[in-house]
Design an enzyme around this catalytic site. Sequence first.
Site, PDB file in Angstrom:
ATOM      1  N   ASP A  18       1.087  -1.199  -5.151  1.00  0.00           N
ATOM      2  CA  ASP A  18       0.543   0.107  -5.495  1.00  0.00           C
ATOM      3  C   ASP A  18       1.700   0.958  -6.000  1.00  0.00           C
ATOM      4  OD1 ASP A  18      -0.637   2.600  -5.561  1.00  0.00           O
ATOM      5  OD2 ASP A  18      -1.058   2.705  -3.415  1.00  0.00           O
TER       6      ASP A  18
ATOM      7  N   SER B   3       0.805  -1.216   0.000  1.00  0.00           N
ATOM      8  CA  SER B   3       0.000   0.000   0.000  1.00  0.00           C
ATOM      9  C   SER B   3       0.838   1.265   0.000  1.00  0.00           C
ATOM     10  CB  SER B   3      -0.918  -0.012   1.231  1.00  0.00           C
ATOM     11  OG  SER B   3      -1.505   1.250   1.441  1.00  0.00           O
ATOM     12  N   GLY B   4       0.631   2.113  -1.007  1.00  0.00           N
ATOM     13  CA  GLY B   4       1.337   3.380  -1.054  1.00  0.00           C
ATOM     14  C   GLY B   4       1.009   4.269   0.127  1.00  0.00           C
ATOM     15  N   LEU B   5      -0.257   4.278   0.532  1.00  0.00           N
ATOM     16  CA  LEU B   5      -0.649   5.060   1.699  1.00  0.00           C
ATOM     17  C   LEU B   5       0.051   4.555   2.956  1.00  0.00           C
ATOM     18  CD1 LEU B   5      -2.320   7.066   3.330  1.00  0.00           C
ATOM     19  CD2 LEU B   5      -4.197   5.410   3.314  1.00  0.00           C
TER      20      LEU B   5
ATOM     21  N   LYS C 298       1.219  12.284  -8.005  1.00  0.00           N
ATOM     22  CA  LYS C 298      -0.175  12.037  -7.632  1.00  0.00           C
ATOM     23  C   LYS C 298      -0.418  12.423  -6.183  1.00  0.00           C
ATOM     24  CE  LYS C 298      -1.503   8.940  -5.497  1.00  0.00           C
ATOM     25  NZ  LYS C 298      -1.767   7.807  -4.544  1.00  0.00           N
TER      26      LYS C 298
ATOM     27  N   ARG D 198      -5.519   1.317 -12.990  1.00  0.00           N
ATOM     28  CA  ARG D 198      -6.443   1.891 -12.006  1.00  0.00           C
ATOM     29  C   ARG D 198      -7.117   3.132 -12.589  1.00  0.00           C
ATOM     30  NH1 ARG D 198      -4.644   3.429  -5.819  1.00  0.00           N
ATOM     31  NH2 ARG D 198      -5.805   5.378  -5.621  1.00  0.00           N
TER      32      ARG D 198
ATOM     33  N   HIS E  99     -11.982   3.029  -8.934  1.00  0.00           N
ATOM     34  CA  HIS E  99     -11.884   3.673  -7.625  1.00  0.00           C
ATOM     35  C   HIS E  99     -13.006   4.690  -7.450  1.00  0.00           C
ATOM     36  CE1 HIS E  99      -9.881   4.074  -3.953  1.00  0.00           C
ATOM     37  NE2 HIS E  99      -9.005   5.027  -4.233  1.00  0.00           N
TER      38      HIS E  99
ATOM     39  N   ASP F 268       1.338   3.960  -7.712  1.00  0.00           N
ATOM     40  CA  ASP F 268       0.890   5.322  -7.997  1.00  0.00           C
ATOM     41  C   ASP F 268       0.674   5.499  -9.506  1.00  0.00           C
ATOM     42  OD1 ASP F 268       0.975   5.801  -5.278  1.00  0.00           O
ATOM     43  OD2 ASP F 268       3.003   6.597  -5.321  1.00  0.00           O
TER      44      ASP F 268
ATOM     45  N   ASP G 274       1.110  10.872   1.324  1.00  0.00           N
ATOM     46  CA  ASP G 274       0.951   9.975   0.180  1.00  0.00           C
ATOM     47  C   ASP G 274       0.789  10.836  -1.063  1.00  0.00           C
ATOM     48  OD1 ASP G 274       0.450   7.847  -1.501  1.00  0.00           O
ATOM     49  OD2 ASP G 274      -1.619   7.560  -0.839  1.00  0.00           O
TER      50      ASP G 274
ATOM     51  N   GLU H  93      -2.093   4.027 -11.657  1.00  0.00           N
ATOM     52  CA  GLU H  93      -3.314   4.835 -11.761  1.00  0.00           C
ATOM     53  C   GLU H  93      -3.147   5.940 -12.790  1.00  0.00           C
ATOM     54  OE1 GLU H  93      -3.596   7.900  -8.212  1.00  0.00           O
ATOM     55  OE2 GLU H  93      -2.818   5.978  -7.475  1.00  0.00           O
TER      56      GLU H  93
ATOM     57  N   ASN I 105      -3.070  11.413  -2.854  1.00  0.00           N
ATOM     58  CA  ASN I 105      -4.003  10.393  -2.384  1.00  0.00           C
ATOM     59  C   ASN I 105      -5.422  10.745  -2.805  1.00  0.00           C
ATOM     60  OD1 ASN I 105      -5.993   9.359  -0.148  1.00  0.00           O
ATOM     61  ND2 ASN I 105      -4.213   8.029  -0.051  1.00  0.00           N
ATOM     62  N   SER I 106      -6.152   9.740  -3.256  1.00  0.00           N
ATOM     63  CA  SER I 106      -7.467   9.965  -3.863  1.00  0.00           C
ATOM     64  C   SER I 106      -8.504  10.513  -2.901  1.00  0.00           C
ATOM     65  CB  SER I 106      -7.981   8.649  -4.462  1.00  0.00           C
ATOM     66  OG  SER I 106      -7.114   8.177  -5.453  1.00  0.00           O
TER      67      SER I 106
END
Length: 311
Positions: A96, A57-59, A131, A167, A198, A98, A69, A125, A133-134
């Site tokens: 992940d 997980s990138g987060l 990027k 993604r 997502h 990114d 992130d 993604e 975080n979404s």
Amino acid sequence: MTGSRPPQKDQTGPQPSAAQRLRTALSASRLTRAMGAHSPLSARLAAEAGFDVVWSSGLEISAAAGVPDANILAMGECLDVAADLASAVGVPVLADCDSGFGNVNNVIHMVSSYEARGVAGVCIEDKQFPKLNSFVEGNQDLAPLDEFAGKIRAASETRTDMVVVARLEALISGQGMAEALRRADVYERAGADALLIHSKRKDPEEVFAFREAYRGDLPVIVVPTTYHQVTVEELEQRGFAMAIYANQALRSSIRAMRETLTRIMRDGTTVNVEPELAPLKEVFDLQRMPQMLEQQEHYESLGRALAETAQ
């Protein structure tokens, strides 16, 4: 047992690669479940709990490093963590990555590097680099369609066996369902092995609508972070291939650590928290301490036996 040989790997025949096992999981009739991790310890806990896949997980990796992130960490730092996870567990690791850490040349280097170190799959993604975080308010602009399609084609032609997941962030960016479906079609033709749709809605209706409207052949992955009431059974019935629980382990550990540290500071003793802590034996087991001692005893015993025959 003293002098016994350590357990050996099964040598009955060629074993499927991590990437092959990830492909099998994505094509299974039941929903594949992935859990986010940021360290070998958290990856082992995920595998121990029965998760099919570990999500690098990138987060979680960013949070563990104490940075946002937002592509603050370089590719090599994220790769080192993903490779450590892959070395620590027997289940496949999906990383992940990114937006690919840069342009198409960065993606080519990334895929080669991750595959060489045993990672089963990468997820890229379609947002601009760097990027964000979404789930954070800020720049969520999509990358130009042709640019990202080129990244997916480059990734698919660079890998030998690795799974490439595209993604889709159109719903996150506010571009809407039509754009998500248009991009899904292009990424499928570019060579993606799976799609991740997502959404930050608090209910799953948006991802349900995408899955119903998508007419392609690729497995579809979801990340039910904000629509957390959705069940495995519902996702299976809707035709999804995988659910990634991307950050729950990290979030639970933060709350547990904060509570424990606060109580120790307040009470001036650990006596009140000890009943709630994992015993040291559990820590040693997760470190594979018993296996280390067993192999140490085996080879020391073997060495003594060899030395005795020389006298």
